[in-house]
Design an enzyme around this catalytic site. Structure first.
Site: not given
Length: 246
Positions: A18, A20, A23, A31, A35, A63-65, A129, A182, A189
């Site tokens: 969170d 971006n 910043w 914006r 990103h 996110s889905s939102e 990883l 976060r 969350i």
């Protein structure tokens, strides 16, 4: 994993990346530039996790939102994902990173799905990883899709235990996160990994994601190492690492 791995290093780290947009705003930039810097920060953190022998890193990319954001920002993010795959895929592969995309793929373009498939297939043999990129993902969506899969598989209601439902979650192949970070100063969350974070340790950082790096990761790991993880039990005096039910 090496025998001399530092005690207490989390096996699985989850990060909400969170800050971006803020910043970029601080620098009077669109914006999108935030990103873009965020992608560079992710590459730094991936290398830092490898250096610390962390096995799994899960990042909340979209996110889905997030579809509610301005259309030009959403479009820019989609283009950025395609560019990032093109720019960093070979490098990630050389670093020993296995890439897995987690989320509902139906809403994204065929071109983006093809890029994801290429990223997953070309890195499937890597084992240093596992990088889980949560895109068009939501914790509630994950639980619902797991329930649907269990129903479709014919699992009887009396056999639908927590362990059984976990088999149908989007990241059933990975252990639950030990550490949840976060960035950006927010203390929530945001519908990320609701099922998997039941006993995860949370660290909230004021650092904006594009500025996040090794030092901030080490601070979060140090905070994690200072926690007393009992998983619902209590420490047994005189017995190192032992717990009994509360």
């Amino acid at each position: 994993m090496s025998a001399d791995k530092k005690a207490g290093v989390p096996r699985h780290v989850a990060i909400v990346m969170d800050g971006n947009g803020r910043w970029a705003k601080k620098r009077f930039l669109p914006r999108f530039f935030g990103h873009k810097q965020g992608v560079d920060a992710l590459v730094r953190v991936v290398q830092a996790c490898i250096d610390r022998e962390i096995e799994y890193l899960t990042v909340f990319a979209f996110s889905s939102e997030n579809w509610k954001r301005p259309s030009d920002e959403v479009s820019g993010l989609m283009g950025l994902v395609l560019a990032a795959v093109s720019r960093y895929l070979a490098r990630m592969g050389a670093m020993g990173v296995r890439i897995r995309i987690v989320g509902d793929r139906e809403a994204v373009s065929d071109k983006l799905r093809a890029a994801w498939a290429e990223a997953e297939n070309s890195t499937a043999h890597n084992s240093k990883l596992t990088l889980n990129v949560a895109f068009n993902y939501g914790g509630r969506w994950d639980i619902v899709q797991a329930c649907r899969k269990a129903i479709e598989a014919g699992v009887p209601a009396q056999e639908l235990t927590e362990a059984k439902l976990s088999e149908y979650m989007a990241m059933s192949y990975a252990p639950d996160p030990d550490l949840f970070i976060r960035t950006g100063g927010e203390l929530r969350i945001s519908n990320f990994m609701l099922w998997q974070t039941a006993y995860t340790e949370f660290v909230f950082s004021d650092c904006l994601w594009p500025e996040f790096g090794e030092a901030q990761l080490d601070e979060a790991i140090a905070a994690f190492q200072a926690r007393d993880r009992r998983f619902g039990g209590v420490n047994v005096p005189g017995v190192a690492g032992a717990v009994q039910e509360a």
